[in-house]
Design a protein around this motif. Structure first.
Motif, PDB file in Angstrom:
ATOM      1  N   TYR A   1     -19.472  50.134  39.756  1.00 53.16           N
ATOM      2  CA  TYR A   1     -18.365  50.703  39.468  1.00 53.16           C
ATOM      3  C   TYR A   1     -16.898  51.503  41.078  1.00 53.16           C
ATOM      4  O   TYR A   1     -15.654  51.413  40.879  1.00 53.16           O
ATOM      5  CB  TYR A   1     -18.511  51.651  38.656  1.00 53.16           C
ATOM      6  CG  TYR A   1     -18.785  51.400  37.225  1.00 53.16           C
ATOM      7  CD1 TYR A   1     -17.908  51.046  36.645  1.00 53.16           C
ATOM      8  CD2 TYR A   1     -19.795  51.485  36.632  1.00 53.16           C
ATOM      9  CE1 TYR A   1     -18.732  50.094  35.227  1.00 53.16           C
ATOM     10  CE2 TYR A   1     -20.443  51.298  35.724  1.00 53.16           C
ATOM     11  CZ  TYR A   1     -19.679  50.450  34.729  1.00 53.16           C
ATOM     12  OH  TYR A   1     -19.944  49.485  33.529  1.00 53.16           O
TER      13      TYR A   1
ATOM     14  N   GLY B   1     -18.104  55.844  35.076  1.00 49.42           N
ATOM     15  CA  GLY B   1     -17.664  54.940  36.120  1.00 49.42           C
ATOM     16  C   GLY B   1     -16.740  53.753  35.366  1.00 49.42           C
ATOM     17  O   GLY B   1     -15.538  52.954  35.982  1.00 49.42           O
ATOM     18  N   VAL B   2     -17.184  53.577  33.879  1.00 41.37           N
ATOM     19  CA  VAL B   2     -16.633  52.470  33.168  1.00 41.37           C
ATOM     20  C   VAL B   2     -15.157  53.503  32.424  1.00 41.37           C
ATOM     21  O   VAL B   2     -14.048  52.525  33.067  1.00 41.37           O
ATOM     22  CB  VAL B   2     -16.770  52.749  31.654  1.00 41.37           C
ATOM     23  CG1 VAL B   2     -16.283  51.618  31.125  1.00 41.37           C
ATOM     24  CG2 VAL B   2     -18.338  51.847  31.701  1.00 41.37           C
TER      25      VAL B   2
ATOM     26  N   ALA C   1     -12.887  52.878  35.878  1.00 39.54           N
ATOM     27  CA  ALA C   1     -12.220  52.023  35.855  1.00 39.54           C
ATOM     28  C   ALA C   1     -10.970  51.314  35.163  1.00 39.54           C
ATOM     29  O   ALA C   1      -9.757  51.210  35.585  1.00 39.54           O
ATOM     30  CB  ALA C   1     -13.061  50.455  35.970  1.00 39.54           C
TER      31      ALA C   1
END
Length: 565
Positions: free
Chosen positions: A369, A446-447, A450
């Motif tokens: 990420y 992290g998802v 993004a």
């Protein structure tokens, strides 16, 4: 008790985790809500309808305008089967809030709430499963015992973070379409099952509502299979004459049969071949990451308790969804239904996961990420100042004519998200004890990082390349100009030529022009991918398409021979 002369071996007792009180530390509710909001909003706001959800939006909009039936919707004469509930929710929201929010955002509001409901219902389902005696950890040899609610809350937090971290939820979970409602329905059914031992009627109402929602969103076949699966999983309750559960499953079966009969029993599946199996693993591994390795490890570590109450419903529902996706040729919409039960199974892996496994997941999240965020920032910089040159040239090729404009709000949000990611990485890599949910913090953050960066920095160029707004307005302008020169009165219709219903729906919305519902209609204009026949009766007055869509050029023709009244 066994003896030396007994046949077979004594059944091993179920493995229960051994934890210290610090392992059930509470995750800050404001931070968790902020993370959920940051995950939820991008993708729903700041963009026009695209091809992925354009057909559903067009049906909702025409329903709200009274241009099609709410029970048998059609679009330009073509029936749009299934998805009744999703269309009703979107159309009702447009009627109530369309004048304030605009039709597009108003149509998406129910689906934003459905995604939020899925998060909430999955959290509570995991909480109540973890409250069961068989799921509780053993009492510490020294120190105070762990409170059941604290342990259940830590498990539920880990489950929610795992659900947010799954890669497959990003795209499919942010569309105004039936699958988001189905996702919430599955989460509601899991919550209903988790409540069955203590609140049978509330449990039955949740199960019945979830099955009914599945039937009303073109998944009657899945509701039927799930009803029978729940009957097997909950057979003990049915044998004790749980009338509430019987009624709920009966509602599920009857509604599923009715929905399938209305759709003409169109469900078809086939035995998978080797290519289908290979694609199943290829798609499933990334779609359900990182839930699937955690779920597999959790099932292995809890293997003596697979039939226990806190595990049996989750793995049965996950297996049903995965096998259904395989039978339907790896349909990613059905893969989506496996995410809530897989997330619950993943939650029970957290207290029995080894430190090396957590470290591997963490390092993957940090590297992947962080690199993805760097790519997003570099591409944005290329749009802003034209450097680096190669990414800037790629953007110019894929979205010709795009004019960049700096959005201070989007830039501030992106900078804040990036700094927050750095703070999470520093906190997670610190040398101090953390609670159970610590292993999923980096993946979920992290998802979300993004998604926020793409939704703020890249959304203008993505929307520019994917929307039919400019195409529709250019077609409308060309038709108005040609009609004025020809002194034609009335509302002209468009004859579609070799274009699909989704393209017709999006162009029709933005142009406010109607496509002909009959192939024999004598429309004054024709729009499509080629010239209408006979070509001698038509003249080309416009050509165009979405930026960068080189293979999707559209042609607008005007009829030379006057149409019959």
């Amino acid at each position: 008790m066994s003896s030396p002369f007994s046949h077979g071996q004594t059944r091993r007792p179920p493995v229960r985790p051994s934890l210290q009180p610090g392992a059930v530390g509470k995750l800050s509710r404001p931070l968790l809500l902020l993370l959920c909001a940051a995950y939820l909003l991008p993708g729903f706001i700041g963009r026009d309808p695209w091809r992925t959800d354009g057909l559903s939006f067009a049906v909702m909009w025409q329903m709200a305008q009274g241009l099609t039936s709410w029970f048998h919707p059609t679009l330009y004469g073509q029936a749009v089967s299934g998805g009744w509930l999703a269309h009703w929710l979107g159309a009702g929201s447009i009627q109530l809030l369309g004048s304030w929010l605009g039709p597009v955002l108003a149509s998406r509001l129910p689906f934003m709430l459905a995604l939020a409901a899925s998060m909430n219902l999955t959290w509570y389902a995991a909480f109540h499963f973890a409250r069961h005696d068989d799921a509780q950890p053993v009492r510490p040899a020294f120190g105070p015992p762990i409170a059941p609610n604290d342990y259940a809350r830590a498990i539920a937090d880990g489950v929610l973070l795992t659900l947010l971290a799954t890669l497959g939820l990003l795209g499919r979970g942010h569309e105004a379409s039936t699958q988001v409602v189905q996702l919430a329905a599955v989460s509601g059914i899991l919550l209903g099952v988790s409540l069955l031992p203590r609140k049978p009627w509330k449990s039955a109402s949740l199960i019945a509502t979830g099955l009914l929602c599945l039937a009303l969103t073109a998944a009657g076949w899945f509701a039927l299979l799930l009803s029978f699966t729940l009957g097997l999983v909950l057979w003990g309750s049915l044998r004790r004459a749980n009338w509430a559960l019987m009624l709920a499953l009966a509602i599920g079966v009857l509604s599923a049969l009715w929905a399938e009969s209305q759709m003409g029993w169109m469900l078809r599946s086939k035995w998978p071949d080797l290519d289908t199996l290979a694609n199943f693993f290829r798609i499933g591994l990334w779609f359900t990451w990182p839930a699937w390795p955690l779920a597999a490890w959790g099932l292995w570590r809890w293997r003596e308790s697979l039939m226990a109450w806190h595990l049996r419903p989750a793995w049965a529902l996950a297996a049903l969804a995965l096998l259904s996706a395989l039978a339907l040729g790896n349909n990613d919409k059905v893969f989506l239904l496996a995410l809530p039960p897989l997330a619950i199974l993943s939650g029970f892996a957290l207290p029995v996961l080894r430190r090396a496994g957590l470290a591997a997941i963490d390092w993957f999240a940090v590297l992947f990420y962080s690199l993805l965020a760097l790519v997003v920032w570099v591409m944005w910089l290329a749009m802003f100042i034209g450097w680096p040159a190669k990414p800037a040239a790629n953007i110019a090729r894929l979205a010709p004519g795009f004019q960049f404009s700096l959005d201070p709000v989007a830039l501030a949000i992106s900078l804040f998200a990036t700094l927050a990611w750095g703070a999470v990485v520093v906190w997670r890599t610190g040398r101090h004890r953390h609670p159970l949910w610590k292993g999923m913090v980096l993946s979920a953050s992290g998802v979300t990082l993004a998604w926020v960066l793409v939704g703020s920095l890249w959304m203008p160029v993505l929307n520019y390349a994917s929307t039919y707004r400019n195409v529709g307005r250019e077609v409308a302008h060309a038709v108005q100009s040609a009609s004025a020169l020809s002194m034609q009165v009335g509302s002209p219709c468009l004859q579609p030529v070799a274009i699909d219903l989704t393209t017709q729906a999006l162009i029709g919305y933005w142009s406010r022009l109607d496509f002909s519902a009959s192939r024999t209609a004598q429309c004054t204009y024709a729009l499509g991918a080629r010239a209408p026949l006979p070509a001698s009766q038509w003249r080309l007055i416009w050509r165009g398409g979405r930026p960068g869509d080189r293979g999707g050029t559209l042609y607008l023709y005007q009829r030379l021979v006057p149409s019959r009244p």
